[in-house]
Write a protein that holds these residues in place. Structure first.
Motif, mmCIF file in Angstrom:
data_model
loop_
_atom_site.group_PDB
_atom_site.id
_atom_site.type_symbol
_atom_site.label_atom_id
_atom_site.label_comp_id
_atom_site.label_asym_id
_atom_site.label_seq_id
_atom_site.Cartn_x
_atom_site.Cartn_y
_atom_site.Cartn_z
ATOM 1 N N PHE A 20 0.841 -1.207 0.000
ATOM 2 C CA PHE A 20 0.000 0.000 0.000
ATOM 3 C C PHE A 20 0.874 1.254 0.000
ATOM 4 O O PHE A 20 0.601 2.219 -0.720
ATOM 5 C CB PHE A 20 -0.912 -0.004 1.231
ATOM 6 N N PHE A 21 1.967 1.221 0.783
ATOM 7 C CA PHE A 21 2.915 2.341 0.870
ATOM 8 C C PHE A 21 3.544 2.624 -0.497
ATOM 9 O O PHE A 21 3.664 3.774 -0.927
ATOM 10 C CB PHE A 21 3.986 1.994 1.913
ATOM 11 N N TYR A 24 0.988 4.115 -2.742
ATOM 12 C CA TYR A 24 0.831 5.514 -2.324
ATOM 13 C C TYR A 24 1.912 6.379 -2.998
ATOM 14 O O TYR A 24 1.628 7.457 -3.518
ATOM 15 C CB TYR A 24 0.966 5.598 -0.798
ATOM 16 N N GLY A 27 1.092 6.856 -6.598
ATOM 17 C CA GLY A 27 0.053 7.879 -6.725
ATOM 18 C C GLY A 27 0.613 9.282 -6.603
ATOM 19 O O GLY A 27 0.289 10.170 -7.390
ATOM 20 N N ALA A 28 1.480 9.469 -5.600
ATOM 21 C CA ALA A 28 2.049 10.796 -5.345
ATOM 22 C C ALA A 28 2.936 11.252 -6.492
ATOM 23 O O ALA A 28 2.950 12.428 -6.853
ATOM 24 C CB ALA A 28 2.860 10.770 -4.048
ATOM 25 N N GLY A 101 9.111 2.574 -2.294
ATOM 26 C CA GLY A 101 8.111 3.520 -1.788
ATOM 27 C C GLY A 101 8.757 4.715 -1.089
ATOM 28 O O GLY A 101 8.311 5.863 -1.262
ATOM 29 N N LEU A 105 8.547 8.700 -2.248
ATOM 30 C CA LEU A 105 8.057 9.737 -1.332
ATOM 31 C C LEU A 105 9.035 10.911 -1.274
ATOM 32 O O LEU A 105 8.633 12.072 -1.344
ATOM 33 C CB LEU A 105 7.870 9.135 0.067
ATOM 34 N N GLY A 315 -4.287 2.641 -2.815
ATOM 35 C CA GLY A 315 -3.018 3.295 -2.461
ATOM 36 C C GLY A 315 -2.654 4.386 -3.450
ATOM 37 O O GLY A 315 -2.258 5.498 -3.070
ATOM 38 N N ALA A 318 -4.927 7.434 -2.907
ATOM 39 C CA ALA A 318 -4.564 8.175 -1.688
ATOM 40 C C ALA A 318 -3.309 9.021 -1.915
ATOM 41 O O ALA A 318 -3.248 10.193 -1.511
ATOM 42 C CB ALA A 318 -4.342 7.197 -0.538
ATOM 43 N N GLY A 319 -2.304 8.446 -2.570
ATOM 44 C CA GLY A 319 -1.057 9.175 -2.820
ATOM 45 C C GLY A 319 -1.264 10.412 -3.672
ATOM 46 O O GLY A 319 -0.729 11.482 -3.385
#
Length: 422
Positions: A20-21, A24, A27-28, A101, A105, A315, A318-319
């Motif tokens: 999921f991380f 995310y 997505g970001a 991940g 980030l 995920g 959300a990101g």
């Protein structure tokens, strides 16, 4: 000690959390690329882009996300050296997801559009090297993937250049740009609808048990393309546009028409991206679940558990919603000045390239595909239209992604080995 028998459920829960991380992070960083051109060209607001991405990314991931998953999981490392030590494969995949991940980030905070595909491949290579050595890595496959990173930006750049130049010739460089926009834009819309329908039918419906032949698939896609073109024609005819306006005003009105088209290509790009890049998060996760459920046996073919694709889709959404804005700004405003017509050319070219790659099972980088397409549009207007400083930073971030992913995975892998006493 057999950690798979002792900690099986714990390992699946940890893998699900880091999966999921990783989603995310995708997505970001990556979804922001898919939406950057729409936001940068002012065709969509950030809120609208996030809403569209939520629906179509999730649909792409869930319906058409299975094809590339197998390439990421089985192609890059050979499972044979792990046959007697499956716990190392499990810990390595968890480490890879966490490492990739984390890098995504960091890059997202800095506004760098890096490749999620690079990140996860670098991480998997890193852990495999320290777990069993160079013989575990399929160097031929890795070379093919690295080659695709050079080829795909070139292909998408070339397609974007052609689409943009065709719009210039057919619409902008004519005596009646508005009249020609009303005539030709529905055709572009139909093309976008055709590409999206084709990937859904060829790749997506398989996962819900519907298998259509090639002729049927093409026939349905053409039908959908015609329908989209008709809807597009109706939508454009309803725009409030003065046909007697001066040429400058006509150009602005043509861009309004292309803004309608950008919404469609944004949907296309989000769907294509979801189908291609969700594999980067769910491939390693599916491998972990499969090994644990088979009591340490590494199967040749792994069925994806029902909950994995939705987890990846959620995920990603959300990101994008929480951290997507910075990378959207870099892609949409940093590389070159985008208008709806330029953004459309870039997005349709990138979506086409991603669809071709998804169909062949090659895990390309969506980031590089889209950046290549935006560069293609910029080049059509001359080298001076490009912001070379931003492009340099993007290229540097691409180069360091693979080694950074590998280094982080190695560190996390050793930490996990110590924690589980392997």
């Amino acid at each position: 000690m057999d950690i798979i028998a002792s900690y099986g459920t714990v390992l699946i829960l940890i893998a699900a959390a880091v999966g999921f991380f990783m989603a995310y992070g995708i997505g970001a960083n990556d979804v922001a690329n898919a939406m950057g051109t729409s936001v940068g060209s002012k065709a969509l607001t950030i809120k609208q882009a996030i809403f569209i991405a939520m629906i179509f990314e999730f649909a792409g991931a869930y319906l058409a996300g299975g094809e590339v998953t197998s390439t990421i999981r089985k192609g890059i490392i050979d499972a044979a050296p792990f046959a007697d030590i499956p716990e190392l494969m499990v810990l390595g995949m968890i480490a890879s997801l966490f490492a990739a991940g984390s890098w995504l980030l960091m890059a997202s905070f800095l506004g760098w559009p890096v490749s999620t595909t690079h990140s996860i491949i670098g991480a998997i290579i890193g852990f495999a090297l320290v777990a069993v050595g160079t013989e575990a890595i399929q160097w031929g496959k890795v070379a093919g993937i690295v080659g695709s990173w050079v080829v795909t930006p070139a292909i998408s750049g070339f397609i974007a250049y052609l689409i943009f130049m065709s719009a210039q010739k057919l619409i902008f460089d004519t005596d009646a740009p508005l009249k020609n926009a009303k005539r030709f834009v529905p055709i572009y819309m139909g093309l976008a609808g055709f590409i999206m329908a084709l990937v859904t039918i060829k790749k997506g419906l398989k996962h819900i048990g519907i298998n259509l032949g090639t002729i049927e698939g093409f026939a349905i896609s053409i039908g959908i393309a015609v329908l989209v073109a008709v809807i597009g024609k109706i939508a454009i005819s309803r725009l409030n546009i003065d046909p007697k306006a001066d040429r400058e005003m006509q150009f602005n009105n043509v861009e309004k028409v292309f803004a309608v088209l950008m919404v469609l290509t944004a949907c296309c790009m989000a769907f294509a991206h979801g189908s291609n890049d969700v594999a980067n998060a769910i491939g390693p996760l599916a491998a972990v679940v499969n090994i644990v459920e088979n009591n340490g046996e590494i199967a040749k073919k792994a069925a994806i558990a029902w909950w994995i694709l939705p987890l990846g889709g959620l995920g990603i959404v959300a990101g994008l919603a929480i951290l997507g804005k910075k990378v959207i700004k870099t892609i949409g405003e940093g590389i070159t000045h985008l208008t709806p017509s330029r953004g459309f050319a870039a997005e349709l070219a990138a979506a086409s390239t991603v669809v071709i790659a998804s169909g062949t099972g090659l895990p390309i980088s969506t980031t590089q595909t889209l950046v290549g397409a935006v560069l293609g549009v910029g080049m059509a207007r001359g080298i001076a239209a490009l912001n070379m400083g931003v492009i340099r930073n993007i290229v540097v971030s691409w180069v360091i992604t693979l080694p950074v992913g590998a280094a982080l995975a190695i560190v996390i892998f050793y930490v996990l080995r110590t924690a589980f006493g392997v």
